[in-house]
Design a protein around this motif. Structure first.
Motif, PDB file in Angstrom:
ATOM      1  N   VAL A 187      -5.660  -4.829   3.389  1.00 57.78           N
ATOM      2  CA  VAL A 187      -5.326  -3.413   3.517  1.00 57.78           C
ATOM      3  C   VAL A 187      -5.896  -2.722   2.295  1.00 57.78           C
ATOM      4  O   VAL A 187      -5.631  -3.134   1.157  1.00 57.78           O
ATOM      5  CB  VAL A 187      -3.807  -3.185   3.618  1.00 57.78           C
ATOM      6  N   GLN A 188      -6.695  -1.678   2.535  1.00 56.32           N
ATOM      7  CA  GLN A 188      -7.354  -0.997   1.421  1.00 56.32           C
ATOM      8  C   GLN A 188      -6.989   0.478   1.413  1.00 56.32           C
ATOM      9  O   GLN A 188      -6.904   1.122   2.468  1.00 56.32           O
ATOM     10  CB  GLN A 188      -8.869  -1.156   1.511  1.00 56.32           C
ATOM     11  N   VAL A 189      -6.796   1.000   0.217  1.00 56.11           N
ATOM     12  CA  VAL A 189      -6.559   2.419  -0.003  1.00 56.11           C
ATOM     13  C   VAL A 189      -7.667   2.928  -0.914  1.00 56.11           C
ATOM     14  O   VAL A 189      -7.893   2.368  -1.992  1.00 56.11           O
ATOM     15  CB  VAL A 189      -5.182   2.675  -0.635  1.00 56.11           C
ATOM     16  N   ALA A 196       0.832  -1.210   0.000  1.00 55.17           N
ATOM     17  CA  ALA A 196       0.000   0.000   0.000  1.00 55.17           C
ATOM     18  C   ALA A 196       0.865   1.259   0.000  1.00 55.17           C
ATOM     19  O   ALA A 196       0.557   2.239  -0.692  1.00 55.17           O
ATOM     20  CB  ALA A 196      -0.932  -0.007   1.212  1.00 55.17           C
ATOM     21  N   ALA A 197       1.943   1.234   0.780  1.00 57.07           N
ATOM     22  CA  ALA A 197       2.811   2.418   0.859  1.00 57.07           C
ATOM     23  C   ALA A 197       3.477   2.712  -0.474  1.00 57.07           C
ATOM     24  O   ALA A 197       3.870   3.863  -0.736  1.00 57.07           O
ATOM     25  CB  ALA A 197       3.863   2.215   1.943  1.00 57.07           C
ATOM     26  N   HIS A 228      -4.848  -6.640  -5.340  1.00 58.84           N
ATOM     27  CA  HIS A 228      -3.510  -7.220  -5.226  1.00 58.84           C
ATOM     28  C   HIS A 228      -3.590  -8.424  -4.291  1.00 58.84           C
ATOM     29  O   HIS A 228      -4.035  -8.298  -3.141  1.00 58.84           O
ATOM     30  CB  HIS A 228      -2.532  -6.185  -4.663  1.00 58.84           C
ATOM     31  N   PHE A 229      -3.177  -9.571  -4.764  1.00 56.20           N
ATOM     32  CA  PHE A 229      -3.193 -10.787  -3.950  1.00 56.20           C
ATOM     33  C   PHE A 229      -1.772 -11.131  -3.508  1.00 56.20           C
ATOM     34  O   PHE A 229      -0.866 -11.236  -4.340  1.00 56.20           O
ATOM     35  CB  PHE A 229      -3.787 -11.969  -4.723  1.00 56.20           C
ATOM     36  N   LEU A 260     -13.544   7.088  -6.275  1.00 50.02           N
ATOM     37  CA  LEU A 260     -12.975   7.105  -7.618  1.00 50.02           C
ATOM     38  C   LEU A 260     -12.145   5.859  -7.908  1.00 50.02           C
ATOM     39  O   LEU A 260     -12.271   5.253  -8.971  1.00 50.02           O
ATOM     40  CB  LEU A 260     -12.086   8.350  -7.791  1.00 50.02           C
ATOM     41  N   ASN A 261     -11.294   5.528  -6.961  1.00 42.99           N
ATOM     42  CA  ASN A 261     -10.397   4.385  -7.134  1.00 42.99           C
ATOM     43  C   ASN A 261     -10.300   3.616  -5.828  1.00 42.99           C
ATOM     44  O   ASN A 261     -10.222   4.226  -4.753  1.00 42.99           O
ATOM     45  CB  ASN A 261      -8.996   4.847  -7.558  1.00 42.99           C
ATOM     46  N   ALA A 262     -10.307   2.308  -5.940  1.00 44.27           N
ATOM     47  CA  ALA A 262     -10.218   1.444  -4.763  1.00 44.27           C
ATOM     48  C   ALA A 262      -9.094   0.439  -4.983  1.00 44.27           C
ATOM     49  O   ALA A 262      -9.081  -0.276  -5.996  1.00 44.27           O
ATOM     50  CB  ALA A 262     -11.538   0.719  -4.532  1.00 44.27           C
ATOM     51  N   TYR A 263      -8.167   0.424  -4.035  1.00 38.83           N
ATOM     52  CA  TYR A 263      -7.027  -0.492  -4.107  1.00 38.83           C
ATOM     53  C   TYR A 263      -7.129  -1.450  -2.926  1.00 38.83           C
ATOM     54  O   TYR A 263      -7.128  -1.019  -1.771  1.00 38.83           O
ATOM     55  CB  TYR A 263      -5.713   0.287  -4.054  1.00 38.83           C
TER      56      TYR A 263
END
Length: 895
Positions: free
Chosen positions: A750-752, A554-555, A835-836, A767-770
């Motif tokens: 972990v979500q951003v 995430a960072a 991301h897995f 707008l965007n989900a990670y």
């Protein structure tokens, strides 16, 4: 007499002016067209009328006179349409109940687009506009975007694709049959008479008039033995009749006397000292259960408040002392806030439904259920039947999300009516029933205090949750905070607050999203006060190895590295980026078994498990196919029948972890048997030796039960062990009573989130989900991605839209239609990146654990933290309604 043409065949229309087109279609055994909302909101009933998409649930049948109707069955009748191929290839579906409506609408869009634009790809906005009248509760929107876009660009004009989901073809063509689609000869329709008052004693129940009505075959009472109703919608009696209209007339003819009792509605009213009591002491066992496998420990009650329950606290007195001291000293690092979360309905598109039929002493029940084998056992016990005399079937299940994990009223009523009528009976809830009495994620008030130490560690945490559980108990919210962010001391207290509302039920990660909503915002606030990067603080406080890897991922995201300081923006539209962490337990079910067989030169995998859209068929097929160098389509998978080897329930994210390990054991057994019994060996140099040996094998069968896990690596242990002795006891009880094991390792997310906030109108748009997920090896990678995306979409709904509205005086649910209960649509869908991280569960045979719950836990706080980053205001109540956001901005300006 008027007629229409349906899929090229003439059909005489009924003279009844009230007859709807959907009923004509479904009565003709074209069951791909689904009835969901009945109000034209969801799109599941979409058909083409002279080539134009229409919702058949609102269209009078006579409106189709002299016109041509095309249903989903007609779309692919001459060969799969490019849209159908694209939906299959991109896994643009999960449970599949909404899929026919999407496909029909997308087909019309595709054909029009190709006629005018050729193979130019449409934008996401154009696709969203075309499909805006359709809803998918599973959240398969990202796949739908990809499928429609590529179909329109000509990508699927050629040969049929290989679908990653085994049953995809049946779902995109309308051939998949759900419980609501089952129809036996002589089948009757069952309807339930429900209470219109929140609390009353029912006497003088008279069923005779209803029983005497023409077309009525059976009327049965459904009251508990205390003759009490404790919420609006509580069952009183049920009727089976030749059709629903007759059954409703019979329901209206039932007479009874309701002696009203004082009622109390909702969290705040139920906590008053003078509040009427919902359950007297002798009746407390009648309360429902909102948790998944939890509960049973003795807990004190005071009026309508059950608690405190604090088994997972750690040095609670010390935590109180340190927090009191911090308050007295006005410690600037002390974070204290009260958060509120709203009630979230499951809103499954296929309603709770059951079809019961007796053949002599043999009972067959089709149920829309998440627990095939468990339902069989409970039905046999309740109706005092041998297990071999009860068969439960669920070929396809149109969503559940936790609400269909037990034997529900629809099943009990269907069986009682079928026994009384001596005929098959279907009971299917209407949309108002589905959105009021089938369970929900309870609303809650969450009081949290968090104190970092001077050295930057987490020193003390106090978390008190009051859950608005209705007529049920066993919420667990605060207690879940024990298993993340180790602290020197934690006071974690849960209360159930009972009132005269329908009982709650488990919902995707029970207790997890509300816990995370409060805790993750508090951690974020601590980072702001400590002037430290929020991801860095989590890395400092959270030692879990799975999440440590996800924090690094995430960072490294560009969106995180380029985010602006909190509240540094001006103007109407402001963007913010937020992060949050979530976890769930790694669970598997003891006794889960899988049989593998060779039948006629083909491998067959069998298990009494159900597929609720999570891809269980494909997980089994992929596991077997990989071992024998076959394609998944070469493996026949038999599930959805209770007479197969016992399988797990679809809850707690435990199916994959329960069925893959015994499948691997069975594979080794089957290989040995094939080698021993095959009539010939493969030709030298064969590139498909197992295929040849299977073809030469006699019919054989082997089976295996779920084995224990291997030894985990150092430092990896079951999450509950972090809760000390009480955690170990809880795990032991869970295994003994619910046959669920809490394994070593913690599925993590972990979500951003990146959001845009309209500061004038108060609208929030993601707008965007990670999403980063550590859930071990992916048994079905494409389907795993679909599950993760769908979980995020439900989390977005929880944060931004979803809330049950209730009349505070009468207890009537006011949001009992899909016009009033808002779930996310395709235009609400952000761009998603998943991301897995496939490490961390090597000690699990097959290395796979569950996805569906952990991926929804941190979504709402990640959005909340992104809003805080955008506007400098922390919103503490969900959903984040526009009026709340505008009021918060005004409050800041006033301050």
């Amino acid at each position: 007499m008027t007629s229409t043409t349906i899929n090229g065949r003439p059909l005489v229309l009924p003279d009844d002016p009230d007859a709807l087109l959907i009923d004509v279609i479904r009565d003709g055994d074209l069951t791909g067209t689904k009835l969901v909302c009945g109000s034209g909101v969801c799109g599941a009933c979409t058909v083409l009328l002279d080539g134009t998409p229409v919702v058949s649930c609102l269209l009078p049948a006579q409106a189709a006179a002299d016109k041509s109707v095309t249903t989903i069955e007609g779309v692919g009748a001459a060969g799969l349409h490019p849209v159908q191929k694209a939906f299959m290839a991109h896994d643009a579906l999960q449970c599949g109940f909404c899929t026919p409506g999407f496909v029909v609408e997308a087909t019309a869009f595709h054909d029009s687009w190709r006629a005018t634009k050729g193979t130019a790809p449409p934008s996401r906005g154009e696709i969203a506009a075309a499909l805006s009248g359709h809803l998918c509760r599973c959240g398969a929107y990202e796949g739908i975007y990809r499928a429609v876009g590529e179909a329109c660009s000509g990508r699927f004009d050629g040969i049929d694709p290989i679908a990653p989901r085994l049953e995809a073809r049946d779902k995109v063509t309308g051939l998949a049959r759900y419980t609501v689609d089952i129809h036996h000869d002589g089948q009757l329709e069952g309807v339930i008479l429900r209470s219109h008052v929140a609390h009353a004693r029912i006497t003088d129940l008279d069923l005779a008039t209803a029983r005497a009505m023409a077309g009525v075959a059976a009327v049965v009472p459904l009251l508990d033995d205390d003759n009490m109703v404790r919420f609006v919608g509580a069952p009183i009696a049920a009727v089976a009749a030749k059709d629903r209209r007759t059954a409703l007339r019979a329901i209206a003819a039932i007479s009874f006397k309701a002696s009203p009792l004082p009622a109390v509605i909702g969290l705040d009213a139920a906590r008053r000292d003078d509040a009427p009591v919902v359950f007297e002491k002798k009746d407390r066992k009648r309360a429902g259960n909102v948790s998944e496998g939890a509960g049973g420990a003795p807990v004190s009650w005071k009026g309508n408040v059950r608690g405190p329950s604090a088994p997972f606290s750690q040095k609670a007195k010390q935590a109180k002392s340190w927090l009191d001291e911090a308050r007295q000293q006005r410690n600037p690092l002390l974070v204290e806030e009260t958060f509120r979360v709203s009630t979230q309905q499951h809103a499954s598109l296929e309603p709770h439904a059951a079809v019961a039929r007796f053949d002599g002493d043999q009972l067959t029940v089709h149920i829309s259920t998440q627990a095939i084998h468990d339902s069989m056992e409970k039905i046999a016990k309740r109706f005092r039947l041998p297990h071999n005399k009860v068969r439960v079937i669920a070929d396809h299940v149109g969503g559940g999300f936790g609400s269909k994990g037990s034997v529900g009223l629809e099943t009990i009523a269907a069986i009682e009516l079928a026994r009384a009528a001596k005929a098959p009976v279907r009971v299917a809830f209407d949309r108002e029933e589905e959105l009021s009495v089938t369970g929900y994620r309870p609303a809650a008030e969450l009081k949290l205090s968090l104190l970092p130490s001077a050295e930057g560690r987490l020193k003390a945490l106090s978390f008190t949750a009051h859950a608005d559980t209705g007529a049920s108990v066993n919420s667990l919210i605060a207690g879940l905070a024990r298993l993340i962010y180790p602290a020197e001391a934690k006071e974690l207290v849960d209360f159930d607050v009972l009132s005269n509302l329908p009982p709650g039920a488990p919902f995707r990660g029970p207790g997890g999203p509300p816990m995370s909503f409060a805790l993750e915002q508090a951690v974020d606030e601590a980072a702001l006060r400590m002037k430290i990067d929020p991801i860095h603080l989590r890395k400092l406080w959270d030692p879990d190895p799975n999440r440590q890897r996800l924090y690094d991922w995430a960072a490294g995201l560009d969106v995180w590295k380029s985010r602006k300081p909190a509240a540094s923006q001006t103007g109407r539209f402001r963007r913010g980026v937020g992060v949050a962490t979530g976890y769930w337990l790694y669970l598997w079910q003891t006794g889960s078994s899988v049989e593998l067989a060779v039948e006629g030169g083909r491998i067959v995998a069998s298990c009494a498990v159900q597929d609720i859209g999570t891809g269980t068929r494909s997980v089994l097929a992929n596991t077997v196919a990989k071992a024998f160098d076959l394609e998944p389509q070469d493996v026949e998978v038999r599930i959805g029948r209770s007479n197969l080897p016992p399988g797990p329930g679809s809850g707690g994210s435990r199916v994959t972890a329960s069925v893959v390990p015994p499948t691997l054991l069975a594979i080794e057994k089957l290989k040995a048997e094939i080698r021993r019994t095959a009539s010939r060996t493969p030709a030298p140099g064969s590139n498909a030796p197992w295929r040849e040996m299977i073809a030469a094998s006699p019919d054989i069968a082997v089976s295996a039960r779920r084995q224990e896990d291997g030894k985990p690596p150092p430092g990896v242990r079951p999450a509950l062990h972090q809760a000390g002795m009480m955690g170990r006891v809880f795990g032991w009880v869970l295994r003994l009573m619910n046959h669920m094991v809490v394994g070593a390792g913690v599925p993590s997310s972990v979500q951003v989130m990146e959001v845009e906030v309209d500061t004038w109108l108060g609208h929030v748009r993601v707008l965007n989900a990670y999403t980063g997920l550590a859930v071990g090896k992916l048994a079905a990678p494409t389907l795993a991605r679909s599950q993760a995306e769908g979980a995020v979409i439900q989390g977005i709904g929880y944060a931004l839209y979803e809330t049950r509205e209730t009349d505070p005086l009468s207890g009537h649910i006011l949001s009992g239609s899909m016009e009033d209960y808002r779930i996310p649509g395709i235009a609400d869908m952000p761009k998603l990146e998943v991301h897995f991280d496939e490490s961390g569960f090597e000690h699990v045979p097959g290395g796979s654990v569950g996805i569906g719950e952990v991926a929804t836990v941190p979504t709402s706080p990640a959005i909340a933290n992104a809003i805080r980053n955008a506007i400098g205001v922390r919103l503490t109540e969900i959903p984040f309604r526009p009026d709340r956001l505008v009021a918060a901005l005004k409050g800041r300006d006033a301050a």
